[in-house]
Design a protein around this motif. Structure first.
Motif, PDB file in Angstrom:
ATOM      1  N   GLU A  27       0.791  -1.219  -0.179  1.00 30.82           N
ATOM      2  CA  GLU A  27      -0.062  -0.016   0.233  1.00 30.82           C
ATOM      3  C   GLU A  27       0.771   1.150   0.051  1.00 30.82           C
ATOM      4  O   GLU A  27       0.437   2.405  -0.605  1.00 30.82           O
ATOM      5  N   SER A  31      -0.696   2.570  -3.692  1.00 29.95           N
ATOM      6  CA  SER A  31      -1.755   3.027  -3.579  1.00 29.95           C
ATOM      7  C   SER A  31      -1.944   4.582  -4.235  1.00 29.95           C
ATOM      8  O   SER A  31      -0.910   4.849  -4.299  1.00 29.95           O
ATOM      9  N   ARG A  32      -3.072   4.560  -4.756  1.00 29.98           N
ATOM     10  CA  ARG A  32      -3.259   6.000  -5.621  1.00 29.98           C
ATOM     11  C   ARG A  32      -3.727   7.019  -4.506  1.00 29.98           C
ATOM     12  O   ARG A  32      -3.187   8.235  -5.026  1.00 29.98           O
ATOM     13  N   ARG A  33      -4.125   6.774  -3.553  1.00 31.80           N
ATOM     14  CA  ARG A  33      -4.435   8.161  -2.712  1.00 31.80           C
ATOM     15  C   ARG A  33      -3.206   8.343  -1.597  1.00 31.80           C
ATOM     16  O   ARG A  33      -2.671   7.215  -1.139  1.00 31.80           O
ATOM     17  N   TRP A  34      -2.734   9.647  -1.660  1.00 33.90           N
ATOM     18  CA  TRP A  34      -1.780   9.828  -0.847  1.00 33.90           C
ATOM     19  C   TRP A  34      -1.886   9.803   0.673  1.00 33.90           C
ATOM     20  O   TRP A  34      -1.034   9.226   1.498  1.00 33.90           O
ATOM     21  N   THR A  35      -3.157   9.853   0.953  1.00 31.30           N
ATOM     22  CA  THR A  35      -3.627   9.316   2.491  1.00 31.30           C
ATOM     23  C   THR A  35      -3.503   8.084   2.893  1.00 31.30           C
ATOM     24  O   THR A  35      -2.784   8.012   4.048  1.00 31.30           O
ATOM     25  N   HIS A  36      -3.516   7.046   1.964  1.00 34.87           N
ATOM     26  CA  HIS A  36      -3.469   5.686   2.151  1.00 34.87           C
ATOM     27  C   HIS A  36      -1.953   5.341   2.298  1.00 34.87           C
ATOM     28  O   HIS A  36      -1.577   4.639   3.142  1.00 34.87           O
ATOM     29  N   ARG A  37      -1.211   6.081   1.358  1.00 29.73           N
ATOM     30  CA  ARG A  37       0.193   5.916   1.351  1.00 29.73           C
ATOM     31  C   ARG A  37       0.784   6.360   2.839  1.00 29.73           C
ATOM     32  O   ARG A  37       1.565   5.615   3.467  1.00 29.73           O
ATOM     33  N   ARG A  39      -0.930   6.872   5.735  1.00 29.19           N
ATOM     34  CA  ARG A  39      -1.023   5.908   6.773  1.00 29.19           C
ATOM     35  C   ARG A  39      -0.447   4.603   6.945  1.00 29.19           C
ATOM     36  O   ARG A  39       0.051   4.127   7.810  1.00 29.19           O
TER      37      ARG A  39
END
Length: 67
Positions: A27, A31-37, A39
């Motif tokens: 992830e 991961s495409r979303r920087w917030t997921h990265r 986290r």
């Protein structure tokens, strides 16, 4: 006839902790979303810090106990 398996009869996947750890690594990388990265990266850092603290304090406590 229905050849698809019944979703209520599917077995749970094994490898819980290891699978979760590997999922965090992937992830962070994909991961495409920087917030997921972010986290996932923070969770990995916390895991590494936790292992580091355990690796230091457990031998220290054992040494104190054996004195």
């Amino acid at each position: 006839m229905n050849s698809r398996p019944d979703p209520t009869e599917q077995s749970p996947r094994s490898g819980g902790l290891l699978r979760g750890f590997l999922r965090l690594i992937v992830e962070v990388d994909e991961s495409r979303r920087w917030t997921h990265r972010l986290r996932a990266a923070l969770l990995l850092l916390l895991l590494l810090a936790g292992f580091g603290l355990i690796g230091y304090w457990v031998p220290e406590l054992i040494e104190r106990h054996l004195r």
